[in-house]
Design a protein around this motif. Structure first.
Motif, mmCIF file in Angstrom:
data_model
loop_
_atom_site.group_PDB
_atom_site.id
_atom_site.type_symbol
_atom_site.label_atom_id
_atom_site.label_comp_id
_atom_site.label_asym_id
_atom_site.label_seq_id
_atom_site.Cartn_x
_atom_site.Cartn_y
_atom_site.Cartn_z
ATOM 1 N N PRO A 198 0.839 -1.198 0.000
ATOM 2 C CA PRO A 198 0.000 0.000 0.000
ATOM 3 C C PRO A 198 0.880 1.257 0.000
ATOM 4 C CG PRO A 198 -0.809 -1.587 1.601
ATOM 5 C CD PRO A 198 0.550 -2.062 1.154
ATOM 6 N N VAL A 199 0.614 2.150 -0.945
ATOM 7 C CA VAL A 199 1.419 3.363 -1.124
ATOM 8 C C VAL A 199 0.494 4.548 -1.352
ATOM 9 C CG1 VAL A 199 3.060 4.525 -2.685
ATOM 10 C CG2 VAL A 199 3.421 2.129 -2.076
ATOM 11 N N ALA A 200 0.862 5.677 -0.768
ATOM 12 C CA ALA A 200 0.192 6.950 -1.055
ATOM 13 C C ALA A 200 1.267 7.957 -1.438
ATOM 14 C CB ALA A 200 -0.587 7.440 0.160
ATOM 15 N N LEU A 201 0.920 8.878 -2.332
ATOM 16 C CA LEU A 201 1.852 9.886 -2.823
ATOM 17 C C LEU A 201 1.330 11.284 -2.515
ATOM 18 C CD1 LEU A 201 2.452 8.410 -6.400
ATOM 19 C CD2 LEU A 201 3.776 7.938 -4.323
ATOM 20 N N ARG A 216 1.872 2.594 -9.880
ATOM 21 C CA ARG A 216 0.949 1.497 -10.228
ATOM 22 C C ARG A 216 1.673 0.430 -11.047
ATOM 23 N NH1 ARG A 216 -2.440 5.798 -11.503
ATOM 24 N NH2 ARG A 216 -3.977 6.167 -9.899
ATOM 25 N N ASN A 217 2.493 0.881 -11.998
ATOM 26 C CA ASN A 217 3.236 -0.058 -12.841
ATOM 27 C C ASN A 217 4.234 -0.882 -12.035
ATOM 28 O OD1 ASN A 217 1.856 0.736 -15.131
ATOM 29 N ND2 ASN A 217 3.438 2.183 -15.789
ATOM 30 N N ASP A 218 4.643 -0.369 -10.868
ATOM 31 C CA ASP A 218 5.529 -1.116 -9.974
ATOM 32 C C ASP A 218 4.785 -2.215 -9.227
ATOM 33 O OD1 ASP A 218 7.754 0.472 -10.599
ATOM 34 O OD2 ASP A 218 7.298 1.913 -9.007
ATOM 35 N N GLY A 219 3.460 -2.236 -9.354
ATOM 36 C CA GLY A 219 2.659 -3.244 -8.681
ATOM 37 C C GLY A 219 2.201 -2.830 -7.298
ATOM 38 N N ALA A 220 2.421 -1.562 -6.945
ATOM 39 C CA ALA A 220 1.978 -1.076 -5.643
ATOM 40 C C ALA A 220 0.457 -0.966 -5.607
ATOM 41 C CB ALA A 220 2.598 0.292 -5.356
#
Length: 143
Positions: free
Chosen positions: A84-87, A107-111
């Motif tokens: 889970p990631v937020a920017l 998103r492309n990193d699979g996060a």
């Protein structure tokens, strides 16, 4: 209780203010939070957290800061699969294209990207800081 890292780079203090407000929101949610300037956090450290919030302002032609944050984030990408990631970050010109590009990259990193990133123009005012606290609280609640 979730462990969340709020990792940021700030040149003028705007993104640092946002990071502090995000960390306050995470804490309000009851989660454990680590607030870290990027130079005191390693890419491998991301593996030790249930979720990570990354903050960086737009630089140059709407890109991530290139000498410190970009190399760090490039390394951290190896740890983002299913994380889970937020920017968040601030900008002073343009329309925030750097945040759209960064969100797509993440998103492309699979996060598991939370929302589309929070971009604030110039110095965050009280409303923007409230948005940051809400982002931190909401992010923590979904982990």
């Amino acid at each position: 209780m979730s462990k969340i890292a709020v990792v940021y780079w700030s040149g003028t203090g705007n993104t640092e203010m946002m990071a502090e407000a995000c960390a306050e929101g995470v804490k309000e949610s009851g989660s454990e939070v680590t607030l870290a300037e990027v130079s005191s956090f390693t890419a491998a450290d991301t593996a030790n957290y249930d979720g990570v919030m990354f903050g960086c302002p737009a630089m140059g032609a709407e890109v991530l800061e290139e000498s410190v944050f970009e190399p760090f984030f490039t390394e951290a990408e190896a740890f983002l699969e299913n994380k889970p990631v937020a920017l968040f970050g601030s900008y002073g010109w343009g329309g925030g294209a750097w945040m759209n590009d960064w969100a797509e990259r993440t998103r492309n990193d699979g996060a598991k990207l939370f929302g589309n990133g929070l971009a604030v123009e110039n110095t965050p005012d009280n409303d923007a800081l409230a948005e940051c606290r809400k982002l931190g609280k909401d992010f923590a609640a979904q982990i």
